[in-house]
Design an enzyme around this catalytic site. Structure first.
Site, mmCIF file in Angstrom:
data_model
loop_
_atom_site.group_PDB
_atom_site.id
_atom_site.type_symbol
_atom_site.label_atom_id
_atom_site.label_comp_id
_atom_site.label_asym_id
_atom_site.label_seq_id
_atom_site.Cartn_x
_atom_site.Cartn_y
_atom_site.Cartn_z
ATOM 1 N N ASN A 87 0.832 -1.219 0.000
ATOM 2 C CA ASN A 87 0.000 0.000 0.000
ATOM 3 C C ASN A 87 0.858 1.257 0.000
ATOM 4 O O ASN A 87 0.689 2.152 -0.833
ATOM 5 C CB ASN A 87 -0.886 0.026 1.247
ATOM 6 C CG ASN A 87 -1.881 -1.111 1.253
ATOM 7 O OD1 ASN A 87 -2.542 -1.358 0.258
ATOM 8 N ND2 ASN A 87 -1.966 -1.822 2.362
ATOM 9 N N VAL A 88 1.791 1.314 0.949
ATOM 10 C CA VAL A 88 2.572 2.544 1.126
ATOM 11 C C VAL A 88 3.694 2.623 0.081
ATOM 12 O O VAL A 88 3.852 3.643 -0.596
ATOM 13 C CB VAL A 88 3.142 2.618 2.565
ATOM 14 C CG1 VAL A 88 3.964 3.885 2.741
ATOM 15 C CG2 VAL A 88 2.015 2.574 3.583
ATOM 16 N N LYS A 97 5.578 1.932 12.346
ATOM 17 C CA LYS A 97 5.362 2.351 13.748
ATOM 18 C C LYS A 97 5.676 1.223 14.727
ATOM 19 O O LYS A 97 6.165 1.458 15.815
ATOM 20 C CB LYS A 97 3.945 2.862 13.966
ATOM 21 C CG LYS A 97 2.882 1.850 13.655
ATOM 22 C CD LYS A 97 1.584 2.509 13.337
ATOM 23 C CE LYS A 97 0.781 1.640 12.412
ATOM 24 N NZ LYS A 97 0.458 2.199 11.150
ATOM 25 N N GLU A 125 8.491 10.272 10.070
ATOM 26 C CA GLU A 125 7.312 11.145 10.167
ATOM 27 C C GLU A 125 6.022 10.398 9.833
ATOM 28 O O GLU A 125 4.982 10.636 10.445
ATOM 29 C CB GLU A 125 7.500 12.325 9.219
ATOM 30 C CG GLU A 125 6.502 13.443 9.363
ATOM 31 C CD GLU A 125 6.720 14.296 10.611
ATOM 32 O OE1 GLU A 125 5.863 14.192 11.492
ATOM 33 O OE2 GLU A 125 7.710 15.029 10.706
ATOM 34 N N VAL A 142 3.495 8.037 12.494
ATOM 35 C CA VAL A 142 2.422 8.525 13.375
ATOM 36 C C VAL A 142 1.709 9.697 12.723
ATOM 37 O O VAL A 142 2.353 10.628 12.256
ATOM 38 C CB VAL A 142 2.967 9.035 14.739
ATOM 39 C CG1 VAL A 142 1.821 9.395 15.682
ATOM 40 C CG2 VAL A 142 3.866 8.016 15.383
ATOM 41 N N GLY A 195 -0.058 9.983 9.982
ATOM 42 C CA GLY A 195 -0.178 10.065 8.530
ATOM 43 C C GLY A 195 0.381 11.360 7.996
ATOM 44 O O GLY A 195 1.564 11.635 8.109
ATOM 45 N N LYS A 224 1.656 4.088 18.510
ATOM 46 C CA LYS A 224 1.857 5.508 18.179
ATOM 47 C C LYS A 224 2.021 6.341 19.456
ATOM 48 O O LYS A 224 2.837 7.269 19.499
ATOM 49 C CB LYS A 224 0.681 6.017 17.352
ATOM 50 C CG LYS A 224 0.662 5.404 15.949
ATOM 51 C CD LYS A 224 -0.653 5.675 15.268
ATOM 52 C CE LYS A 224 -0.666 5.162 13.842
ATOM 53 N NZ LYS A 224 -2.016 5.211 13.255
HETATM 54 N N1 LIG Z 1 -1.237 1.168 5.076
HETATM 55 C C1 LIG Z 1 -1.247 2.354 5.669
HETATM 56 O O1 LIG Z 1 -2.174 3.157 5.538
HETATM 57 C C2 LIG Z 1 -0.064 2.795 6.519
HETATM 58 C C3 LIG Z 1 -0.027 4.103 7.031
HETATM 59 C C4 LIG Z 1 1.095 4.523 7.777
HETATM 60 C C5 LIG Z 1 2.109 3.620 8.001
HETATM 61 N N2 LIG Z 1 2.048 2.344 7.511
HETATM 62 C C6 LIG Z 1 3.166 1.435 7.751
HETATM 63 O O2 LIG Z 1 3.858 1.232 6.509
HETATM 64 C C7 LIG Z 1 4.414 -0.077 6.478
HETATM 65 C C8 LIG Z 1 3.942 -0.803 5.232
HETATM 66 O O3 LIG Z 1 2.527 -0.916 5.265
HETATM 67 P P1 LIG Z 1 1.721 -1.414 3.980
HETATM 68 O O4 LIG Z 1 0.284 -1.239 4.307
HETATM 69 O O5 LIG Z 1 2.268 -0.799 2.734
HETATM 70 O O6 LIG Z 1 2.084 -2.999 4.000
HETATM 71 P P2 LIG Z 1 1.846 -4.077 2.846
HETATM 72 O O7 LIG Z 1 0.832 -3.588 1.883
HETATM 73 O O8 LIG Z 1 1.665 -5.381 3.532
HETATM 74 O O9 LIG Z 1 3.258 -4.107 2.066
HETATM 75 C C9 LIG Z 1 4.397 -4.735 2.559
HETATM 76 C C10 LIG Z 1 5.397 -4.878 1.421
HETATM 77 O O10 LIG Z 1 6.600 -5.439 1.934
HETATM 78 C C11 LIG Z 1 7.011 -6.510 1.074
HETATM 79 N N3 LIG Z 1 7.783 -7.464 1.875
HETATM 80 C C12 LIG Z 1 7.364 -8.239 2.899
HETATM 81 N N4 LIG Z 1 8.394 -8.979 3.388
HETATM 82 C C13 LIG Z 1 9.472 -8.658 2.633
HETATM 83 C C14 LIG Z 1 10.838 -9.075 2.631
HETATM 84 N N5 LIG Z 1 11.277 -9.997 3.492
HETATM 85 N N6 LIG Z 1 11.685 -8.530 1.712
HETATM 86 C C15 LIG Z 1 11.225 -7.607 0.829
HETATM 87 N N7 LIG Z 1 9.955 -7.162 0.773
HETATM 88 C C16 LIG Z 1 9.090 -7.684 1.674
HETATM 89 C C17 LIG Z 1 5.737 -7.089 0.506
HETATM 90 O O11 LIG Z 1 6.040 -7.783 -0.689
HETATM 91 P P3 LIG Z 1 4.882 -8.456 -1.608
HETATM 92 O O12 LIG Z 1 4.135 -7.294 -2.198
HETATM 93 O O13 LIG Z 1 5.615 -9.223 -2.631
HETATM 94 O O14 LIG Z 1 4.052 -9.292 -0.669
HETATM 95 C C18 LIG Z 1 4.926 -5.798 0.293
HETATM 96 O O15 LIG Z 1 5.248 -5.241 -0.968
HETATM 97 C C19 LIG Z 1 3.987 -0.733 7.803
HETATM 98 O O16 LIG Z 1 5.023 -0.559 8.730
HETATM 99 C C20 LIG Z 1 2.773 0.059 8.212
HETATM 100 O O17 LIG Z 1 2.578 0.050 9.609
HETATM 101 C C21 LIG Z 1 0.993 1.926 6.761
#
Ligand SMILES: NC(=O)c1ccc[n+]([C@@H]2O[C@H](COP(=O)([O-])OP(=O)(O)OC[C@H]3O[C@@H](n4cnc5c(N)ncnc54)[C@H](OP(=O)(O)O)[C@@H]3O)[C@@H](O)[C@H]2O)c1
Length: 295
Positions: A14-15, A106, A130, A133, A135, A206
């Site tokens: 997602n991010v 986080k 940044e 926490v 967004g 957070k």
């Molecule tokens: N989603 C939100 O709104 C949001 C907001 C603020 C902060 N965050 C933080 O941002 C971070 C990412 O969140 P997200 O929602 O983007 O997670 P996500 O959609 O689950 O994406 C995780 C990514 O990491 C990759 N990955 C997992 N294990 C790996 C490894 N061993 N080596 C290389 N790549 C690997 C995955 O690969 P594949 O695609 O191949 O599975 C995927 O592309 C988290 O820490 C979350 O707390 C998220």
């Protein structure tokens, strides 16, 4: 002429996907505004076969995250994998290699932040978080820098968008908890397993980060008192409303005159005329209360 900074992105979900899309789309605009041209040179994912929201050239995409960190063609590392490992080791390796790191993780900052901050200080490079926490709220920098001369006494915030959305639906539409949760899931605000949000784990992580920065203390997620919203009923909300309150999930970190800290996350009755009461839907807001420190 603008300087080019080569970015290695760890994770493209997602991010990470949104980041790569923005950097690719707005490269010219970013260069014009900042004098820095960002170029995504490597992107690490778990599975290179998965379809991505943005097209990524074959020679940029890899499953070797450690290789991205070590790549001489990467100046700055962005970690958006999530979780503790392998994110922790990858960030430590990047910092040791003298590469600045930006993370949105986080869970990592709330649990092993101190180790990472010390590694960044030893290496003399930045570790920026940044996005972990609040967004889009630029919160960490003011807490760390602008308010450095103030004595922060309390930080109060709505720091979880999913629960705020659910509580808003319950307050404004009279929805039952299960109904509001189902709507949040349908709209993509809540995960299929909503535990991290509705039981306050996300807000607790957070709160630990905010308390650590606001008070220069070492607060980890496990130190935070935590109570979620899954026990809130429509009757609780209606009762609060009759008394002139709305129910919000608050993260509160405070320092007492004794120097002791209290950090907690729980549903609270907020008076309708309080600014936090008007923070609706999935929005976040944070209040910082400070006194001028004696010089
Ligand atoms: N989603 C939100 O709104 C949001 C907001 C603020 C902060 N965050 C933080 O941002 C971070 C990412 O969140 P997200 O929602 O983007 O997670 P996500 O959609 O689950 O994406 C995780 C990514 O990491 C990759 N990955 C997992 N294990 C790996 C490894 N061993 N080596 C290389 N790549 C690997 C995955 O690969 P594949 O695609 O191949 O599975 C995927 O592309 C988290 O820490 C979350 O707390 C998220």
């Amino acid at each position: 002429m603008s300087e080019t900074v080569k970015v290695g992105v760890l994770g493209c979900g997602n991010v990470g996907g949104a980041l790569v899309a923005i950097v690719t789309r707005d490269s010219e605009l970013i260069a014009a505004r900042t004098g820095v041209r960002l170029e995504v040179t490597r992107v690490a994912v778990r599975s290179t076969a998965k379809e991505r929201q943005v097209p990524i050239p074959e020679d940029v995409l890899t499953h070797d995250a450690a290789g991205v960190v070590a790549d001489p063609d990467v100046d700055v590392v962005v970690e958006v994998i999530g979780g503790i490992e392998p994110a922790r080791t990858l960030i430590l390796d990047a910092l040791k290699a003298g590469k600045p790191v930006i993370t949105a993780n986080k869970e990592l900052i709330a649990n092993v932040g101190q180790e990472l901050f010390e590694a960044a200080a030893t290496a003399g490079v930045d570790l920026l978080f940044e996005a972990a926490v609040g967004g889009g709220i630029p919160l960490i920098r003011p807490l760390r820098e602008s308010l450095a001369g103030e004595r922060i006494v309390r930080v109060t915030g709505i720091v979880n968008g999913t629960t705020n959305f659910i509580l808003t639906r319950m307050s404004e539409d009279g929805a039952a908890y299960a109904e509001a949760l189902a709507e949040a899931q349908q709209l993509g605000y809540a995960e299929r397993d909503p535990t991290a949000d509705v039981e306050g784990f996300d807000a607790g992580a957070k709160a630990a980060i905010l308390a650590s920065i606001a008070f220069g203390a070492r607060v980890v997620a496990g130190d935070v008192y935590r109570e979620g919203i899954s026990g809130i009923t429509a009757a609780d909300i209606a009762f609060a409303k009759r008394l002139g309150y709305v129910v919000k999930l608050l993260a509160i970190a405070e320092r007492f005159d004794t120097g002791e800290l209290a950090v907690r996350v729980h549903p609270a009755m907020v008076p309708v005329d309080h600014p936090l009461a008007s923070v609706r839907d999935s929005f976040n807001a944070v209040f910082i209360e400070a006194t001028q420190s004696a010089s």
